[in-house]
Motif scaffolding. Structure first.
Motif, mmCIF file in Angstrom:
data_model
loop_
_atom_site.group_PDB
_atom_site.id
_atom_site.type_symbol
_atom_site.label_atom_id
_atom_site.label_comp_id
_atom_site.label_asym_id
_atom_site.label_seq_id
_atom_site.Cartn_x
_atom_site.Cartn_y
_atom_site.Cartn_z
ATOM 1 N N LEU A 1 -51.082 -88.119 42.477
ATOM 2 C CA LEU A 1 -51.148 -89.535 42.143
ATOM 3 C C LEU A 1 -49.774 -90.139 42.361
ATOM 4 N N GLU A 2 -49.761 -91.250 43.086
ATOM 5 C CA GLU A 2 -48.515 -91.988 43.325
ATOM 6 C C GLU A 2 -48.764 -93.467 43.091
ATOM 7 N N ASP A 3 -47.677 -94.212 43.094
ATOM 8 C CA ASP A 3 -47.780 -95.669 43.062
ATOM 9 C C ASP A 3 -48.362 -96.161 44.379
ATOM 10 N N ALA A 4 -48.473 -97.459 44.529
ATOM 11 C CA ALA A 4 -49.064 -98.084 45.712
ATOM 12 C C ALA A 4 -48.248 -97.822 46.975
ATOM 13 N N ILE A 5 -48.941 -97.877 48.107
ATOM 14 C CA ILE A 5 -48.281 -97.794 49.412
ATOM 15 C C ILE A 5 -47.717 -99.173 49.740
ATOM 16 N N ARG A 6 -46.441 -99.217 50.078
ATOM 17 C CA ARG A 6 -45.793 -100.457 50.508
ATOM 18 C C ARG A 6 -44.941 -100.132 51.728
ATOM 19 N N GLN A 7 -44.681 -101.103 52.541
ATOM 20 C CA GLN A 7 -43.853 -100.899 53.734
ATOM 21 C C GLN A 7 -42.443 -100.465 53.367
ATOM 22 N N THR A 8 -41.896 -101.053 52.321
ATOM 23 C CA THR A 8 -40.556 -100.727 51.881
ATOM 24 C C THR A 8 -40.627 -100.078 50.510
ATOM 25 N N LYS A 9 -40.002 -98.915 50.333
ATOM 26 C CA LYS A 9 -40.042 -98.215 49.061
ATOM 27 C C LYS A 9 -39.214 -98.964 48.036
ATOM 28 N N VAL A 10 -39.810 -99.198 46.879
ATOM 29 C CA VAL A 10 -39.145 -99.830 45.754
ATOM 30 C C VAL A 10 -39.057 -98.773 44.657
ATOM 31 N N ALA A 11 -37.861 -98.490 44.196
ATOM 32 C CA ALA A 11 -37.666 -97.439 43.196
ATOM 33 C C ALA A 11 -38.603 -97.632 42.008
ATOM 34 N N GLY A 12 -39.355 -96.581 41.680
ATOM 35 C CA GLY A 12 -40.230 -96.593 40.524
ATOM 36 C C GLY A 12 -41.544 -97.323 40.706
ATOM 37 N N HIS A 13 -41.795 -97.947 41.865
ATOM 38 C CA HIS A 13 -43.004 -98.749 42.035
ATOM 39 C C HIS A 13 -43.741 -98.498 43.347
ATOM 40 N N THR A 14 -43.305 -97.548 44.123
ATOM 41 C CA THR A 14 -43.869 -97.346 45.455
ATOM 42 C C THR A 14 -43.953 -95.859 45.747
ATOM 43 N N ASN B 1 -50.226 -88.230 34.290
ATOM 44 C CA ASN B 1 -51.633 -88.584 34.457
ATOM 45 C C ASN B 1 -51.900 -89.951 35.070
ATOM 46 N N THR B 2 -51.012 -90.916 34.829
ATOM 47 C CA THR B 2 -51.248 -92.276 35.312
ATOM 48 C C THR B 2 -50.010 -92.780 36.060
ATOM 49 N N ILE B 3 -50.151 -93.919 36.744
ATOM 50 C CA ILE B 3 -49.007 -94.457 37.475
ATOM 51 C C ILE B 3 -47.860 -94.836 36.538
ATOM 52 N N ASN B 4 -48.153 -94.979 35.253
ATOM 53 C CA ASN B 4 -47.077 -95.234 34.283
ATOM 54 C C ASN B 4 -46.163 -94.029 34.119
ATOM 55 N N ASP B 5 -46.628 -92.838 34.543
ATOM 56 C CA ASP B 5 -45.849 -91.603 34.421
ATOM 57 C C ASP B 5 -45.062 -91.267 35.691
ATOM 58 N N THR B 6 -45.248 -92.023 36.784
ATOM 59 C CA THR B 6 -44.719 -91.576 38.067
ATOM 60 C C THR B 6 -43.254 -91.894 38.316
ATOM 61 N N ALA B 7 -42.802 -93.078 38.012
ATOM 62 C CA ALA B 7 -41.457 -93.547 38.374
ATOM 63 C C ALA B 7 -41.197 -93.322 39.864
ATOM 64 N N GLY B 8 -42.247 -93.439 40.688
ATOM 65 C CA GLY B 8 -42.111 -93.279 42.136
ATOM 66 C C GLY B 8 -42.297 -91.863 42.636
ATOM 67 N N CYS B 9 -42.563 -90.921 41.730
ATOM 68 C CA CYS B 9 -42.752 -89.513 42.107
ATOM 69 C C CYS B 9 -44.238 -89.166 42.169
ATOM 70 N N PRO B 10 -44.625 -88.213 43.014
ATOM 71 C CA PRO B 10 -46.011 -87.746 43.031
ATOM 72 C C PRO B 10 -46.308 -86.891 41.793
ATOM 73 N N LEU B 11 -47.415 -87.196 41.126
ATOM 74 C CA LEU B 11 -47.884 -86.430 39.977
ATOM 75 C C LEU B 11 -48.984 -85.488 40.432
ATOM 76 N N VAL B 12 -49.014 -84.279 39.898
ATOM 77 C CA VAL B 12 -50.029 -83.297 40.271
ATOM 78 C C VAL B 12 -51.191 -83.342 39.290
ATOM 79 N N GLY B 13 -52.407 -83.040 39.796
ATOM 80 C CA GLY B 13 -53.582 -83.008 38.930
ATOM 81 C C GLY B 13 -54.661 -82.095 39.472
#
Length: 152
Positions: A32-45, A95-107
């Motif tokens: 699980l990751e944050d949204a795909i964006r053209q430009t990476k934004v720390a903690g949100h992409t 578990n959720t995008i609130n836990d990612t800070a821009g990192c991939p979460l495993v599940g």
């Protein structure tokens, strides 16, 4: 090259991305990751498509926390290295995008809740893939390839 790790991005939620992680061609877990964006934004992409190197990172607070949690298994955080303008991007538990800070979460499995993907049994997935990845990295360089593949 000791091993090949691939992330295939499969689906988008409103602000989340669901992926599959393959290790030497074998399904390892969901990510699980944050949204795909053209430009990476720390903690949100999520990280951009491309090829990166996996490293074991042995510094920082997260490393200390995981060493306490997994004293027999932990050899360092699995870091996705070479992402332009970003450091300390790890595969980790959550578990959720609130836990990612821009990192991939495993599940181990996933669900969609109110238009957002979530992953579950994250610790089990981490405990399953970490030793495999750490062993590969001990044998030599491990290449990570990230591909956007939206199937649904």
């Amino acid at each position: 090259m000791a091993g090949a790790v691939k992330i295939f991005r499969m689906a988008q939620g409103k602000s989340s991305t669901l992926s599959h992680l393959y290790i030497n061609g074998i399904f390892g877990c969901y990510l699980l990751e944050d949204a795909i964006r053209q430009t990476k934004v720390a903690g949100h992409t999520c990280i951009p498509e491309g090829s990166y190197k996996l490293l074991l990172n042995t510094w920082g607070e997260m490393n200390k926390d995981y060493l306490k949690r997994y004293p027999k298994m932990h050899k360092g955080m699995i870091e996705l290295s070479g992402i332009p303008n970003f450091k300390a991007i790890y595969l980790h538990i959550g578990n959720t995008i609130n836990d990612t800070a821009g990192c991939p979460l495993v599940g181990s499995w996933f669900n969609m809740v109110n238009g957002e993907f979530e992953v579950y049994q994250s610790r089990l997935a981490y405990e399953r893939i970490y030793p495999v990845l750490a062993k590969l990295m001990a044998l030599g360089p491990v290449q990570l390839t990230v591909t956007n593949q939206h199937l649904f």
